[in-house]
Design a protein around this motif. Structure first.
Motif, short mmCIF file in Angstrom:
data_model
loop_
_atom_site.label_atom_id
_atom_site.label_comp_id
_atom_site.label_asym_id
_atom_site.label_seq_id
_atom_site.Cartn_x
_atom_site.Cartn_y
_atom_site.Cartn_z
N ALA A 174 8.73 10.47 -2.30
CA ALA A 174 8.64 10.63 -0.85
C ALA A 174 7.18 10.51 -0.44
O ALA A 174 6.35 11.35 -0.81
N VAL A 175 6.86 9.45 0.28
CA VAL A 175 5.49 9.24 0.77
C VAL A 175 5.36 10.05 2.06
O VAL A 175 5.80 9.62 3.13
N ASN A 176 4.78 11.25 1.93
CA ASN A 176 4.75 12.21 3.03
C ASN A 176 3.49 12.05 3.90
O ASN A 176 2.56 11.34 3.53
N LYS A 177 3.52 12.72 5.04
CA LYS A 177 2.40 12.75 6.00
C LYS A 177 2.09 11.35 6.54
O LYS A 177 0.92 11.00 6.77
N MET A 178 3.14 10.57 6.75
CA MET A 178 2.96 9.23 7.32
C MET A 178 2.39 9.31 8.74
O MET A 178 1.75 8.37 9.22
N ASP A 179 2.60 10.46 9.41
CA ASP A 179 2.06 10.63 10.76
C ASP A 179 0.53 10.65 10.76
O ASP A 179 -0.10 10.33 11.78
N LEU A 180 -0.06 11.01 9.61
CA LEU A 180 -1.53 11.09 9.54
C LEU A 180 -2.18 9.76 9.17
O LEU A 180 -3.40 9.66 9.13
N VAL A 181 -1.35 8.75 8.91
CA VAL A 181 -1.88 7.39 8.66
C VAL A 181 -1.28 6.41 9.67
O VAL A 181 -1.17 5.21 9.42
N ASP A 182 -0.89 6.97 10.85
CA ASP A 182 -0.32 6.17 11.94
C ASP A 182 0.90 5.37 11.50
O ASP A 182 1.12 4.25 11.97
N GLU A 186 2.59 0.62 7.60
CA GLU A 186 3.39 -0.09 6.60
C GLU A 186 2.54 -0.49 5.41
O GLU A 186 2.99 -0.46 4.27
N ASP A 187 1.28 -0.85 5.67
CA ASP A 187 0.38 -1.26 4.59
C ASP A 187 0.13 -0.13 3.60
O ASP A 187 0.09 -0.33 2.38
N VAL A 188 -0.05 1.10 4.13
CA VAL A 188 -0.27 2.26 3.26
C VAL A 188 0.96 2.49 2.39
O VAL A 188 0.86 2.71 1.17
N TYR A 189 2.14 2.43 3.00
CA TYR A 189 3.39 2.62 2.26
C TYR A 189 3.55 1.55 1.18
O TYR A 189 3.88 1.87 0.02
N ASN A 190 3.29 0.30 1.53
CA ASN A 190 3.45 -0.80 0.57
C ASN A 190 2.49 -0.66 -0.62
O ASN A 190 2.84 -0.96 -1.76
N GLY A 206 -2.57 8.93 -1.66
CA GLY A 206 -1.91 8.05 -2.60
C GLY A 206 -1.54 8.80 -3.87
O GLY A 206 -1.48 10.03 -3.90
N LEU A 207 -1.29 8.08 -4.95
CA LEU A 207 -0.92 8.71 -6.21
C LEU A 207 -2.11 9.47 -6.79
O LEU A 207 -3.20 8.93 -6.89
N THR A 208 -1.87 10.72 -7.18
CA THR A 208 -2.91 11.53 -7.81
C THR A 208 -2.55 11.75 -9.27
O THR A 208 -1.45 11.40 -9.72
N GLU A 209 -3.46 12.36 -10.00
CA GLU A 209 -3.21 12.66 -11.40
C GLU A 209 -1.98 13.55 -11.55
O GLU A 209 -1.15 13.35 -12.44
N GLN A 210 -1.83 14.53 -10.65
CA GLN A 210 -0.71 15.45 -10.74
C GLN A 210 0.61 14.77 -10.37
O GLN A 210 1.66 15.10 -10.93
N SER A 211 0.57 13.79 -9.45
CA SER A 211 1.78 13.04 -9.11
C SER A 211 2.29 12.30 -10.33
O SER A 211 3.49 12.30 -10.64
N ARG A 212 1.37 11.65 -11.04
CA ARG A 212 1.75 10.93 -12.26
C ARG A 212 2.25 11.90 -13.33
O ARG A 212 3.21 11.62 -14.05
N ARG A 213 1.55 13.03 -13.46
CA ARG A 213 1.94 14.04 -14.44
C ARG A 213 3.39 14.47 -14.23
O ARG A 213 4.19 14.54 -15.17
N ILE A 261 1.24 2.20 -1.88
CA ILE A 261 1.71 3.28 -2.74
C ILE A 261 2.98 2.84 -3.47
O ILE A 261 3.17 3.13 -4.67
N HIS A 262 3.85 2.14 -2.77
CA HIS A 262 5.10 1.63 -3.36
C HIS A 262 4.79 0.74 -4.57
O HIS A 262 5.37 0.90 -5.65
N LYS A 263 3.86 -0.18 -4.39
CA LYS A 263 3.50 -1.12 -5.46
C LYS A 263 2.87 -0.38 -6.65
O LYS A 263 3.19 -0.65 -7.82
N GLU A 264 1.97 0.57 -6.35
CA GLU A 264 1.27 1.30 -7.40
C GLU A 264 2.24 2.14 -8.23
O GLU A 264 2.17 2.16 -9.46
N PHE A 265 3.15 2.84 -7.54
CA PHE A 265 4.07 3.72 -8.27
C PHE A 265 5.12 2.91 -9.03
O PHE A 265 5.50 3.27 -10.15
N THR A 266 5.60 1.83 -8.45
CA THR A 266 6.59 0.99 -9.12
C THR A 266 6.02 0.44 -10.43
O THR A 266 6.69 0.39 -11.46
#
Length: 438
Positions: A162-170, A173-177, A139-146, A179-184
């Motif tokens: 770009a929410v990468n490595k989606m293959d590692l979380v199967d 959609e929930d993971v994407y949503n 998810g969002l890290t300190e460096q992502s925000r920086r 991160i989407h909500k947090e970053f928005t």
């Protein structure tokens, strides 16, 4: 009666061609935390856009096999330094060029480590678009925000998360949503005019160039489609004419003994023959006689074209001067209020003397005051600190020995920026974004 047939003039054709060339080039910078997959993503873009030579790909495949990988390590296409390859990280800014039938691209692959923030600022300073990667597992890290904050401070007009490595979380959609909500929510505190959030797998290529069948819940564009179609032509200031003179062109040939032109890159506005202009800082006025682009005359010039401007009158113009419109000229300023990113180990302190380079003008400056240090993670302004350390960003007051012909950085990224230079070593020690000048 049939109206006469009209044809475009040479000037109009040149104008349309220049607009197309300008719009067809996209500069973008990648950013994000360590191991989020920036170099792998760029390798994927280069590979899928057929920008890799066969021998390069064979070398990368051979190296990947020798390391025991069961996949091709595309990061090896961009991590060029030996230390980068050994550690599997990006240290320096790596520039790569590729093209598709729709657009040309210049990529700045910037490092993710905190201690290389200055390199990230360098790579993003000229970008039209910032591409921030996050690991879907982290998810969002300190460096992502920086990096998102820095891209916002640098006024990069377009941002892609770009929410990468989606293959590692199967491909969840929930993971994407989440991160989407947090970053928005985080982005509402920043100045980001255009934001797109795309789920991808750089390693496998999902939603990078081709749409992924494993994420049917996502209906937005692929990354490449967005990069090809994002509109950047209107991001530049086409109202306020700014032409910093880089060189006075006086050929020594008998054939051109009357030739006198002023070369440089248009930083703002549209220049046309016949326009009344003022030369700063002298204040002398004249009119544009003609504009040359290489070996031909053109009808107008606009950012980021590099041209030669001729004036009707023999006025004194030299390197560092600026040509602007008479009623819309920058105000010469010696007291500068700016945000500065400090890039060296020795801290920035009040009373410090440095060289300053602004557009094509070079002078000297003294640090009057450090108003605050900005915590780029929380956006907190630390007013107790009166110095800036390596990779820190803060608001600084400068006094220059010569007037700067500047604009606020929010209005013009070229005339609103400068670099600070250590006079003893000639090393660039700081980069500044002007808030105002008096």
């Amino acid at each position: 009666m049939t109206p006469p047939e009209t044809t475009a003039t040479d000037g109009e054709v040149e104008h349309q061609h220049a607009i197309k060339e300008s719009a067809d080039l996209l500069r973008f910078a990648t950013a994000g935390s360590v191991d989020d997959g920036k170099s792998t993503l760029i390798g994927r873009l280069l590979l899928d856009s057929k920008a890799i030579f066969e021998d390069q790909l064979e070398s990368v495949e051979s190296t990947s096999k020798s390391r025991g990988y069961d996949y091709t390590d595309l990061a090896l296409l961009t991590d060029g330094l030996r230390s980068e390859r050994e550690q599997g990280i990006t240290i320096d800014v790596a520039y790569r060029y590729f093209a598709t039938p729709n657009r040309k691209f210049i990529i700045a692959d910037t490092p993710g480590h905190v201690q290389y923030t200055r390199n990230m600022v360098t790579g993003a300073s000229t970008a039209d678009l910032g591409l921030v990667l996050v690991d879907a597992r982290q998810g969002l890290t300190e460096q992502s925000r920086r990096h998102a904050v820095i891209l916002s401070l640098l006024r990069v007009p377009h941002l892609v998360l770009a929410v990468n490595k989606m293959d590692l979380v199967d491909f969840s959609e929930d993971v994407y949503n989440r991160i989407h909500k947090e970053f928005t929510s985080f982005a509402t505190k920043l100045s980001i005019p255009d934001l797109e959030i795309i789920p991808i797998s750089a390693l496998l290529g999902d939603n990078v160039v081709t749409r992924s069948e494993k994420m049917p819940w996502y209906s937005g564009p692929t990354l490449m489609h967005h990069l090809e179609h994002v509109h950047v032509a209107s991001d530049r200031d086409l109202v306020d004419v700014r032409f910093p003179v880089q060189y006075v062109i006086r050929p020594k040939s008998d054939e051109f003994h009357d030739y006198r032109g002023y070369g440089g890159q248009v930083a703002g506005g549209v220049l046309k023959p016949g326009d009344e202009v003022v030369v700063l800082p002298s204040g002398m006025t004249s009119k544009i006689a003609k504009i040359d682009l290489f070996d031909k005359e053109i009808g107008e010039a606009f950012p980021p074209m590099s041209v030669t401007v001729h004036l009707e009158d023999d006025v004194d113009v030299s390197r560092g001067d600026m040509i602007a419109r008479v009623n819309n000229a920058p105000k010469p300023s010696q007291d500068i209020d700016a945000m500065v990113c400090w890039m060296t180990n020795e801290p920035l302190r009040p009373r410090q003397k440095l060289a300053i380079k602004h557009t094509t003008r070079t002078g000297r400056a003294m640090v009057k005051d450090v108003q605050y240090r900005l915590d780029v993670n929380s956006l907190h302004r630390d007013q107790e600190t009166k110095e800036l350390g390596l990779n820190e960003i803060g608001r600084v007051q400068l006094r220059t020995t010569m007037p700067l012909l500047c604009d606020p950085y929010s209005k013009n990224r070229t005339t609103g920026s400068f670099i600070l230079i250590d006079e003893a070593t000639g090393v660039t020690v700081g980069a500044g974004m002007i808030n105002s000048g008096t």
